[in-house]
Design an enzyme around this catalytic site. Structure first.
Site, short mmCIF file in Angstrom:
data_model
loop_
_atom_site.label_atom_id
_atom_site.label_comp_id
_atom_site.label_asym_id
_atom_site.label_seq_id
_atom_site.Cartn_x
_atom_site.Cartn_y
_atom_site.Cartn_z
N ARG A 236 18.88 10.49 10.25
CA ARG A 236 18.73 11.94 10.23
C ARG A 236 18.73 12.46 11.66
O ARG A 236 18.07 11.91 12.54
CB ARG A 236 17.41 12.34 9.54
CG ARG A 236 17.46 12.27 8.03
CD ARG A 236 18.37 13.34 7.44
NE ARG A 236 18.43 13.30 5.99
CZ ARG A 236 19.33 12.64 5.27
NH1 ARG A 236 20.28 11.94 5.85
NH2 ARG A 236 19.32 12.70 3.95
N GLU A 265 22.78 20.29 11.65
CA GLU A 265 24.10 20.17 11.00
C GLU A 265 24.47 21.46 10.29
O GLU A 265 23.59 22.08 9.69
CB GLU A 265 24.05 19.03 9.97
CG GLU A 265 23.97 17.69 10.64
CD GLU A 265 23.89 16.54 9.66
OE1 GLU A 265 24.27 16.70 8.47
OE2 GLU A 265 23.44 15.48 10.08
N HIS A 283 28.74 13.23 9.21
CA HIS A 283 27.78 12.78 8.20
C HIS A 283 28.50 12.14 6.99
O HIS A 283 28.44 12.65 5.87
CB HIS A 283 26.88 13.95 7.75
CG HIS A 283 25.58 13.48 7.16
ND1 HIS A 283 24.41 14.20 7.24
CD2 HIS A 283 25.26 12.36 6.46
CE1 HIS A 283 23.44 13.55 6.62
NE2 HIS A 283 23.93 12.41 6.14
C1 GLV Z 1 22.58 10.66 3.38
O1 GLV Z 1 22.35 11.02 4.47
C2 GLV Z 1 21.62 10.48 2.33
O2 GLV Z 1 20.41 10.69 2.56
O3 GLV Z 1 22.03 10.13 1.24
#
Ligand code: GLV
Length: 319
Positions: A236, A265, A283
């Protein structure tokens, strides 16, 4: 029964959902506007969401019939778990489905960053491959080096397992030590965060985002890292103080960074994009055909299970 899905789900998952419930699905593969979410969720019994949806106390309060929130993700930092528990709303996630895929991506990013793969590809596309060079595009070796894993959960362990093939020494830091047999299986050694930062050639972040991990990698942490080390973040964004990271990269305090996640983000901190010692991905940690299909299926199954009065396979517990 009425269920809101905040993204278009893969067709098999959507069909399954439609056999059991009236489904409203946001048609765009982008974040549903918060106001639209507030009104669309109001008559719903179930909500299938993703990591970019802010599922706060107001969203939960707007839906008096809501019994379950199933996120198509592992992370649940976007959901107010306390508010959900207070309303007896079950929250489910999809942690197992994406472990190996996210570990694969971690290694893709790690190798690409250490060996400057993207930069070299871009140079070739610009017509700059005129002759083989003895000293061009030099990166850092990965094999035989020290990998420091911050957060030895499911994904951290899968990353550690892959490090075996590269003959790496594996250090890890976690809130609590993992059992001896897991350490032995992974060949991983627990160290303090300070020792990990000071000793690792690759620091890879796999902690969930909590109050305790917010800005865990700040200016001081970056100052502890080796100048030939790279930082990888597939967890994260807010775990890293991104402005401090830009400063460290600019000053070549550390050698590089491979990022899949960002503090705000989809915005990136000023200066990040101009840096050549970074590999920046949008991501995509769990973004494979197989895994996104599995994640959607799991979220749908757990949502329907709760609505049918059965126990879900992946309930999220308040920690
Ligand atoms: C991706 O970042 C998730 O948490 O699935």
């Amino acid at each position: 029964m009425k269920i809101l899905a905040t993204r278009p789900l893969p067709s098999s998952a959507l069909e399954r959902l439609r056999r059991e419930a009236v489904v409203e699905s946001y048609p765009e593969d982008e974040t549903m506007p918060y106001e639209a979410l507030l009104s669309a969720v109001a008559p719903c019994d179930g909500l299938i969401c993703v990591l970019t949806d802010r599922i706060d106390a107001a969203v939960l309060a707007a839906a008096p019939r809501l019994k379950v929130v199933s996120t198509v993700a592992a992370g649940t930092d976007n959901i107010d778990l306390r508010a959900a528990a207070a309303r007896k709303i079950v929250v489910t996630n999809t942690p197992d489905a994406l472990t190996e895929t996210t570990a694969d991506l971690t290694w893709a990013l790690l190798l690409a960053t250490a060996r400057r793969v993207v930069e070299a590809d871009q140079a070739l596309r610009r017509g700059e491959f005129r002759a083989w060079q003895l000293m061009g595009h030099l990166g850092f070796d990965v094999h035989g080096k020290t990998l420091g894993i911050v957060g030895l959960g499911r994904i951290g362990r899968a990353v550690a397992r892959r490090a075996r093939g590269f003959g790496m020494r594996v250090l890890y830091h976690n809130r609590s030590r993992v059992p001896d047999e897991v350490e032995a299986e992974l060949g991983a050694e627990w160290v303090t965060l300070e020792t990990l930062l000071e000793s690792s050639h690759v620091v890879s972040l796999h902690t969930p985002l909590t109050k305790a991990t917010h800005h865990m990698i700040d200016e001081n942490a970056l100052a502890r890292m080796r100048s030939d080390a790279i930082l990888i973040n597939v967890g994260r964004g807010p775990v890293v103080d991104e402005a401090a990271l830009v400063t460290a990269l600019r000053g070549q305090r550390i050698a590089g960074a491979g990022l899949d996640v960002y503090e705000r983000e989809p915005e990136l901190s000023a200066g990040l994009i101009e840096l050549s010692n970074t590999v920046l991905l949008p991501h995509i940690g769990s973004a494979s055909h197989e895994t996104r299909g599995r994640m959607a299926d799991q979220a749908v199954n757990d949502c329907l299970a709760v609505l049918a009065g059965r126990a879900p396979t992946h309930p999220v517990k308040l920690s």
